[in-house]
Scaffold this active site. Structure first.
Site, PDB file in Angstrom:
ATOM      1  N   LYS A   1       0.964  -1.233   0.198  1.00  0.00           N
ATOM      2  CA  LYS A   1       0.018   0.056   0.042  1.00  0.00           C
ATOM      3  C   LYS A   1       0.990   1.201  -0.055  1.00  0.00           C
ATOM      4  CE  LYS A   1      -2.742   3.133   1.743  1.00  0.00           C
ATOM      5  NZ  LYS A   1      -1.848   4.290   1.825  1.00  0.00           N
TER       6      LYS A   1
ATOM      7  N   SER B   1       2.718   5.789  12.348  1.00  0.00           N
ATOM      8  CA  SER B   1       2.225   6.477  13.625  1.00  0.00           C
ATOM      9  C   SER B   1       1.968   5.247  14.490  1.00  0.00           C
ATOM     10  CB  SER B   1       1.281   7.458  13.318  1.00  0.00           C
ATOM     11  OG  SER B   1      -0.049   6.820  12.847  1.00  0.00           O
TER      12      SER B   1
ATOM     13  N   GLU C   1       7.065  -0.602  12.896  1.00  0.00           N
ATOM     14  CA  GLU C   1       7.949   0.545  13.293  1.00  0.00           C
ATOM     15  C   GLU C   1       7.371   1.645  13.693  1.00  0.00           C
ATOM     16  OE1 GLU C   1      10.196   3.233  12.941  1.00  0.00           O
ATOM     17  OE2 GLU C   1      11.003   2.883  11.072  1.00  0.00           O
TER      18      GLU C   1
ATOM     19  N   CYS D   1      11.636   8.900  11.283  1.00  0.00           N
ATOM     20  CA  CYS D   1      11.307   8.072  12.484  1.00  0.00           C
ATOM     21  C   CYS D   1      12.449   7.816  13.718  1.00  0.00           C
ATOM     22  CB  CYS D   1      11.071   6.429  12.419  1.00  0.00           C
ATOM     23  SG  CYS D   1      10.068   6.361  10.779  1.00  0.00           S
TER      24      CYS D   1
ATOM     25  N   GLU E   1       6.511  12.755  19.747  1.00  0.00           N
ATOM     26  CA  GLU E   1       7.322  12.745  18.341  1.00  0.00           C
ATOM     27  C   GLU E   1       6.712  14.114  17.626  1.00  0.00           C
ATOM     28  OE1 GLU E   1       6.529   9.699  15.441  1.00  0.00           O
ATOM     29  OE2 GLU E   1       8.894   9.564  15.261  1.00  0.00           O
TER      30      GLU E   1
HETATM   31  P1  ADP Z   1       0.551   9.687   8.889  1.00  0.00           P
HETATM   32  O1  ADP Z   1      -0.222  10.194   9.788  1.00  0.00           O
HETATM   33  O2  ADP Z   1       2.151  10.518   9.413  1.00  0.00           O
HETATM   34  O3  ADP Z   1       0.406   9.712   7.625  1.00  0.00           O
HETATM   35  P2  ADP Z   1       0.046   7.000   9.226  1.00  0.00           P
HETATM   36  O4  ADP Z   1       0.803   5.878  10.212  1.00  0.00           O
HETATM   37  O5  ADP Z   1      -1.206   7.451   9.461  1.00  0.00           O
HETATM   38  O6  ADP Z   1       0.959   8.343   9.265  1.00  0.00           O
HETATM   39  O7  ADP Z   1       0.483   6.481   7.830  1.00  0.00           O
HETATM   40  C1  ADP Z   1       1.317   5.511   7.299  1.00  0.00           C
HETATM   41  C2  ADP Z   1       0.629   4.505   6.248  1.00  0.00           C
HETATM   42  O8  ADP Z   1      -0.416   4.008   6.886  1.00  0.00           O
HETATM   43  C3  ADP Z   1       0.247   5.440   4.979  1.00  0.00           C
HETATM   44  O9  ADP Z   1       0.259   4.601   3.875  1.00  0.00           O
HETATM   45  C4  ADP Z   1      -1.423   5.319   5.432  1.00  0.00           C
HETATM   46  O10 ADP Z   1      -2.012   5.355   4.218  1.00  0.00           O
HETATM   47  C5  ADP Z   1      -1.443   4.038   6.236  1.00  0.00           C
HETATM   48  N1  ADP Z   1      -2.640   3.949   7.038  1.00  0.00           N
HETATM   49  C6  ADP Z   1      -3.187   5.199   7.655  1.00  0.00           C
HETATM   50  N2  ADP Z   1      -4.291   4.763   8.456  1.00  0.00           N
HETATM   51  C7  ADP Z   1      -4.608   3.527   8.115  1.00  0.00           C
HETATM   52  C8  ADP Z   1      -5.545   2.351   8.600  1.00  0.00           C
HETATM   53  N3  ADP Z   1      -6.496   2.729   9.566  1.00  0.00           N
HETATM   54  N4  ADP Z   1      -5.105   1.007   8.054  1.00  0.00           N
HETATM   55  C9  ADP Z   1      -4.102   0.607   7.565  1.00  0.00           C
HETATM   56  N5  ADP Z   1      -3.231   1.550   7.027  1.00  0.00           N
HETATM   57  C10 ADP Z   1      -3.304   3.044   7.249  1.00  0.00           C
END
Ligand code: ADP
Ligand code: MG
Length: 480
Positions: free
Chosen positions: A174, A228, A249, A283, A382
């Site tokens: 993804k 995150s 991570e 990170c 963070e």
């Molecule tokens: P940020 O808020 O800095 O974008 P995220 O941890 O939300 O950090 O995003 C990291 C990755 O996780 C991205 O590819 C995002 O699309 C994906 N992501 C965000 N929310 C979800 C979720 N509920 N389930 C699976 N993947 C997610």
């Protein structure tokens, strides 16, 4: 404008809904192009392709060294296109070109490292009794999901998919919705190899749509996620529903511990590099400075001068610090800075920088905040920007307490010329990586990387990561 497509079962695909979304250049917030807004139908299509290929005979019959050859071929393409890839990473993420070039180099090395490892992952024979042979085999785990964050797309796509393909899995990536460009380039390079259709798939779209479906999909056998803490928690819960393992991570609040007996020049460079890299959107950023009390004023003065001499601007113009990804990220960072100004004292920085011709970009001065209480949010959370908080210590014990005094535990830097002291501290640090008189060891392709505490668990990089993508089978045979 670049119109990108998803890559599913060896074909470039529009989303089933036909909906698209834009991605932007952080330098000026101009639209770079669009990606399909993939959703359940598209993710299901990708997982189904990965499953069919995993269960079929073609991929199974690929010899380990043949899987390795394909990874080497991708590495070769990455190297051939190094400058172009670096330019794409820079316009997509915002980071200075020199940093993108380092990222592209690291991406090639991941493919080479895991290409070479593909035929070197061995089991054990275990003594049981006379007339019996017992051995272990590492088998691929199946369909692996890889959810990529926006800050290091080419490195993170490469490090986990190369390890998963080396070990014989099929993968569904993804891509990060904000920074899809180089992930799609990797798909293009795979497309040009002899990799069977359905081994490497990429879906695009939003986290709570495509990402959520991928992590909820009943046919996925492992999830690798970098991002995150709140999203990591959601992914772990989704994985629990199907009893599958995850590798998480989740960032950090990593300290550099500086002793008065350090090599001043090397320490200054290390401390600065670790907080300004990718404008602090890393990170493993060194976002806390813990400094021996008697040395604090002297070091802070030098640090302030150095930071104020750095240049800030668009990544393509080769400055030291590029823009913050987006308005949303900028607002998050600047609200921590405002809070820091109220609760503590700004040593340097603290403001947005307006760059002529790039007025829409979000540029922030490298910022140092002193005199906070250690339990304040600014010192504990963070920030994901070029913001460094400072604390001092008088004893090794205090240094360790401060270093371990957050919920995170990803990386720690220790700067001292006293090796015994460095060892004593390294023993007590609760973090997945400890660096002494350096920070990052030049990329660390070979070194296991991952967190203690809320920085996550499981290890990426190095030989260790191959274990994420295999499951162990024990076979006992009686021959008498
Ligand atoms: P940020 O808020 O800095 O974008 P995220 O941890 O939300 O950090 O995003 C990291 C990755 O996780 C991205 O590819 C995002 O699309 C994906 N992501 C965000 N929310 C979800 C979720 N509920 N389930 C699976 N993947 C997610
Ligand atoms: Mg972008």
């Amino acid at each position: 404008m670049d119109k990108l497509y998803m890559y599913i079962n060896g074909e470039w695909q529009e989303s089933a809904s036909g909906e698209r979304m834009e991605y932007f250049n952080p330098a000026d917030q101009m639209t770079l192009g669009t990606i399909p807004r993939g959703n359940k139908v598209d993710v299901d299509h990708a997982v189904s392709a990965a499953k069919t290929t995993f269960e079929g005979s073609v991929w199974k019959e690929f010899k380990p060294h043949e899987r390795g050859s394909i990874l080497f071929e991708v590495a070769r393409r990455i190297r051939e296109n190094k400058n172009e890839l670096a330019r794409l990473e820079t316009i997509d993420v915002g980071k200075p070109l020199a940093q993108s070039i380092a990222d592209v180099e690291a991406a090639a090395r991941y493919f080479e490292f895991y290409g070479g490892a593909a035929d070197k992952l061995m089991g054990e024979t275990i003594p049981i009794e006379d007339g019996m042979i017992d051995f272990t085999v590492r088998e691929p785990i199946g369909i692996t999901a890889h959810i990529i964050p926006w800050n290091y797309p080419i490195q993170i796509t490469s490090r986990s998919t190369a390890a998963a393909i080396a070990t014989g899995n099929t993968v569904v990536v993804k891509a990060a919705e904000q920074t899809p460009l180089t992930t799609m380039k990797i798909a293009e390079y795979f497309h040009d190899t002899d990799l069977p259709e359905g081994v490497f798939n990429v879906v695009t779209g939003l986290g709570n749509e495509a990402g959520a479906r991928l992590s909820n999909h009943p046919d996925v056998n492992h999830i690798t996620f970098t991002g995150s803490v709140p999203t990591g928690i959601k992914i772990m819960k989704a994985a629990a529903d199907h009893v599958i393992p995850v590798t998480l991570e989740l960032g950090g609040k990593s300290p550099n511990i500086v002793f008065a007996d350090c090599d001043e020049e090397e320490t200054l460079n290390g401390v600065i590099r670790s907080i300004i890299q990718n404008a602090g959107q890393t990170c493993s950023a060194g976002s806390r400075l813990l400094i021996e009390g008697a040395y604090k004023d002297e070091f802070l003065l030098l640090l302030k001068d150095r930071l104020e001499a750095l240049t800030i601007g668009p990544g393509e113009e080769e400055h030291n610090i590029g823009p913050i990804l987006s308005k949303e990220q900028y607002e998050k960072v600047i609200s921590y800075v405002h809070q820091g100004r109220k609760e503590g004292e700004i040593v340097t920085g603290g403001n947005r920088v307006h760059i002529e011709g790039y007025e829409e970009g979000f540029y922030i001065q490298p910022t140092v905040i002193d005199k906070l209480t250690h339990d304040s949010e600014v010192a504990q959370e963070e920030i994901f920007g070029p913001v460094l908080t400072v604390f001092s210590f008088d004893t090794e014990k205090e240094a360790v307490q401060l270093a371990n005094g957050t919920n995170y535990g990803l990386v720690t830097g220790i700067w001292t010329s006293h090796l015994g002291k460095a060892h004593r501290l390294a023993d007590q640090i609760r973090a997945g990586q400890v660096f002494v008189n350096n920070y990052g060891a030049g990329g660390g392709i070979q070194m296991p990387f991952g967190g203690y505490k809320r920085s996550g668990f499981g290890r990426e990089k190095g030989f260790e990561a191959l274990k994420n993508y295999t499951q162990l089978k024990n076979v006992a045979i009686k021959y008498r």
